[in-house]
Design an enzyme around this catalytic site. Structure first.
Site, PDB file in Angstrom:
ATOM      1  N   HIS A 124     -41.848  31.307  57.479  1.00  0.00           N
ATOM      2  CA  HIS A 124     -40.706  32.048  57.327  1.00  0.00           C
ATOM      3  C   HIS A 124     -39.796  33.296  56.592  1.00  0.00           C
ATOM      4  O   HIS A 124     -39.467  33.542  55.784  1.00  0.00           O
ATOM      5  CB  HIS A 124     -39.931  30.998  56.421  1.00  0.00           C
ATOM      6  CG  HIS A 124     -39.401  29.826  57.549  1.00  0.00           C
ATOM      7  ND1 HIS A 124     -39.242  28.292  56.397  1.00  0.00           N
ATOM      8  CD2 HIS A 124     -40.295  29.357  59.061  1.00  0.00           C
ATOM      9  CE1 HIS A 124     -39.447  26.958  57.404  1.00  0.00           C
ATOM     10  NE2 HIS A 124     -39.606  27.943  58.668  1.00  0.00           N
ATOM     11  N   CYS A 132     -36.596  46.979  58.196  1.00  0.00           N
ATOM     12  CA  CYS A 132     -35.212  47.031  58.280  1.00  0.00           C
ATOM     13  C   CYS A 132     -34.663  46.270  59.386  1.00  0.00           C
ATOM     14  O   CYS A 132     -34.793  46.018  60.524  1.00  0.00           O
ATOM     15  CB  CYS A 132     -35.528  48.612  59.393  1.00  0.00           C
ATOM     16  SG  CYS A 132     -34.117  48.928  59.791  1.00  0.00           S
ATOM     17  N   CYS A 176     -32.872  52.182  55.885  1.00  0.00           N
ATOM     18  CA  CYS A 176     -34.207  52.515  56.663  1.00  0.00           C
ATOM     19  C   CYS A 176     -34.476  54.233  56.650  1.00  0.00           C
ATOM     20  O   CYS A 176     -33.397  54.405  56.932  1.00  0.00           O
ATOM     21  CB  CYS A 176     -34.092  51.990  57.581  1.00  0.00           C
ATOM     22  SG  CYS A 176     -35.472  52.616  58.592  1.00  0.00           S
ATOM     23  N   CYS A 206     -34.567  55.347  60.877  1.00  0.00           N
ATOM     24  CA  CYS A 206     -32.779  55.345  61.738  1.00  0.00           C
ATOM     25  C   CYS A 206     -32.204  55.065  61.186  1.00  0.00           C
ATOM     26  O   CYS A 206     -31.074  54.699  61.532  1.00  0.00           O
ATOM     27  CB  CYS A 206     -33.399  53.973  62.153  1.00  0.00           C
ATOM     28  SG  CYS A 206     -33.576  52.732  61.448  1.00  0.00           S
ATOM     29  N   GLY A 217     -44.878  18.768  49.324  1.00  0.00           N
ATOM     30  CA  GLY A 217     -42.903  19.506  48.976  1.00  0.00           C
ATOM     31  C   GLY A 217     -42.548  19.330  50.037  1.00  0.00           C
ATOM     32  O   GLY A 217     -41.657  20.900  49.886  1.00  0.00           O
ATOM     33  N   ALA A 261     -45.818  18.100  42.721  1.00  0.00           N
ATOM     34  CA  ALA A 261     -46.956  18.474  43.490  1.00  0.00           C
ATOM     35  C   ALA A 261     -48.012  19.116  42.232  1.00  0.00           C
ATOM     36  O   ALA A 261     -49.181  18.742  42.550  1.00  0.00           O
ATOM     37  CB  ALA A 261     -47.141  19.313  44.055  1.00  0.00           C
TER      38      ALA A 261
HETATM   39  N1  APR Z   1     -43.726  17.870  43.946  1.00  0.00           N
HETATM   40  C1  APR Z   1     -43.645  17.839  45.015  1.00  0.00           C
HETATM   41  N2  APR Z   1     -42.206  17.801  45.915  1.00  0.00           N
HETATM   42  C2  APR Z   1     -41.155  17.915  45.662  1.00  0.00           C
HETATM   43  C3  APR Z   1     -40.952  18.238  44.021  1.00  0.00           C
HETATM   44  C4  APR Z   1     -42.307  18.511  43.555  1.00  0.00           C
HETATM   45  N3  APR Z   1     -42.541  18.261  42.338  1.00  0.00           N
HETATM   46  N4  APR Z   1     -40.203  18.666  43.699  1.00  0.00           N
HETATM   47  C5  APR Z   1     -39.244  19.008  45.206  1.00  0.00           C
HETATM   48  N5  APR Z   1     -39.848  17.808  45.800  1.00  0.00           N
HETATM   49  C6  APR Z   1     -39.911  17.827  47.340  1.00  0.00           C
HETATM   50  C7  APR Z   1     -38.446  17.469  47.740  1.00  0.00           C
HETATM   51  O1  APR Z   1     -37.833  16.285  47.551  1.00  0.00           O
HETATM   52  C8  APR Z   1     -38.051  17.598  49.159  1.00  0.00           C
HETATM   53  O2  APR Z   1     -38.815  16.530  50.619  1.00  0.00           O
HETATM   54  O3  APR Z   1     -39.865  19.037  48.103  1.00  0.00           O
HETATM   55  C9  APR Z   1     -39.618  18.897  49.222  1.00  0.00           C
HETATM   56  C10 APR Z   1     -38.467  19.719  49.171  1.00  0.00           C
HETATM   57  O4  APR Z   1     -37.613  20.036  50.578  1.00  0.00           O
HETATM   58  P1  APR Z   1     -36.646  21.228  50.475  1.00  0.00           P
HETATM   59  O5  APR Z   1     -35.615  21.099  50.210  1.00  0.00           O
HETATM   60  O6  APR Z   1     -35.548  20.636  51.990  1.00  0.00           O
HETATM   61  O7  APR Z   1     -37.417  22.308  51.185  1.00  0.00           O
HETATM   62  P2  APR Z   1     -38.946  22.526  52.708  1.00  0.00           P
HETATM   63  O8  APR Z   1     -39.429  21.570  53.126  1.00  0.00           O
HETATM   64  O9  APR Z   1     -39.328  23.989  52.018  1.00  0.00           O
HETATM   65  O10 APR Z   1     -37.850  23.185  53.375  1.00  0.00           O
HETATM   66  C11 APR Z   1     -38.233  24.063  54.543  1.00  0.00           C
HETATM   67  O11 APR Z   1     -35.730  24.642  55.055  1.00  0.00           O
HETATM   68  O12 APR Z   1     -33.855  26.461  54.015  1.00  0.00           O
HETATM   69  C12 APR Z   1     -34.836  26.327  54.502  1.00  0.00           C
HETATM   70  O13 APR Z   1     -36.575  28.005  54.985  1.00  0.00           O
HETATM   71  C13 APR Z   1     -36.194  27.443  53.896  1.00  0.00           C
HETATM   72  O14 APR Z   1     -38.611  26.833  54.490  1.00  0.00           O
HETATM   73  C14 APR Z   1     -37.026  26.318  54.051  1.00  0.00           C
HETATM   74  C15 APR Z   1     -37.661  25.228  54.990  1.00  0.00           C
END
Ligand code: APR
Length: 252
Positions: free
Chosen positions: A119, A127, A155, A158, A195, A239
């Site tokens: 991402h 830009c 930029c 441009c 996570g 984690a």
């Molecule tokens: N250790 C492990 N897991 C954790 C912890 C922790 N300390 N804290 C939170 N979590 C878990 C939550 O239970 C959840 O399942 O991490 C996850 C976070 O989920 P999201 O907030 O949805 O993040 P993510 O999965 O990275 O989102 C994906 O969505 O908004 C877009 O571009 C953005 O890259 C992002 C994508």
């Protein structure tokens, strides 16, 4: 044998491991996730107002100010024990590919240099008009508070407005990055999914691609996100606590 021992046993015999991370791996560094109840960024804001090209066109100062604030949060954070454990694993003789959905640079600051950012990244703006990355240093202002309106710089080539080089909703992933990540998922022995809520595609397809290719998927999450398949192992907990234990057992 408990799941941690099972996971470590699988990791010890693996030659190619993908470490696939989401916002949860940086939560231990104090960086808000997106969807966690009450603490997630999207609990308090509407992503459609901040994370789309249309939002930037309508209000560049709001969107640019929001990203400067998030970048400032990242710069004040430090890699946590999970990032450091991942770097230790990368230093072992295995082939380890780090793929992240995160736009922070905590994997890099923990020592991983080759990180596939599905991402994009907060670190190097590009830009909005000509899509070229910024040339030369950019002085980032101090953001007094979240919600500050900051006009994006222009930029030098441009004169278009600079934007964060991240993938907004409705935009494609960087083609080379997705190709490398999905190819690795087809060839790995283990995909360690850390996570992530697994709701944003195509990134969230990586564990399924690995499973379909016969790999083992080890989930590390505060909550059970496993589909309980025969080749899945679920490690429930933060984690920053689980990964040091898993990697220590793997490397012994
Ligand atoms: N250790 C492990 N897991 C954790 C912890 C922790 N300390 N804290 C939170 N979590 C878990 C939550 O239970 C959840 O399942 O991490 C996850 C976070 O989920 P999201 O907030 O949805 O993040 P993510 O999965 O990275 O989102 C994906 O969505 O908004 C877009 O571009 C953005 O890259 C992002 C994508």
């Amino acid at each position: 044998m408990d799941n941690l021992a099972k996971a470590a046993e699988a990791m010890r015999s693996a030659q190619h491991i993908i470490v696939f991370t989401g916002a949860g791996v940086s939560a231990g560094s104090g960086i808000p996730t997106f969807r966690d109840d009450l603490t997630g960024l999207w609990e308090r804001r509407d992503p459609q107002r901040l994370e789309t090209a249309q939002a930037f066109r309508e209000n560049p100062a709001l969107v640019w100010g929001w990203y400067l604030w998030r970048r400032q949060q990242v710069m004040q954070a430090k890699p946590n024990a999970a990032h450091q454990a991942i770097h230790r694993l990368s230093g072992s003789e295995r082939n380890v590919t780090v793929v992240t959905q995160n736009i922070d640079d905590l994997h890099e600051r923990a020592g991983n240099q080759e990180v596939l950012h599905l991402h994009g990244s907060l670190m190097r703006p590009k830009c909005f008009a000509c899509h070229r990355f910024i040339v030369g240093p950019l002085v980032f202002p101090i953001i007094p508070a979240e919600g500050a309106l900051i006009e994006p710089p222009r930029c030098r080539r441009c004169n278009g407005r600079m934007r964060p080089a991240i993938v907004w909703f409705g935009e494609d992933l960087p083609p080379g990055v997705w190709k490398a990540a999905s190819q690795a998922a087809r060839q790995c022995d283990i995909l360690l999914s850390i996570g992530t809520s697994g709701v944003v595609r195509p990134a969230a397809d990586l564990p399924d691609i690995a499973l379909a290719s016969g790999a083992v998927v080890i989930h590390v999450n505060n909550v059970d996100v496993s589909m309980n398949g025969p080749n899945e192992i679920m490690l429930i907990g933060p984690a920053e606590k689980i990964l040091p234990q898993l990697i220590a057992l793997t490397l012994t």
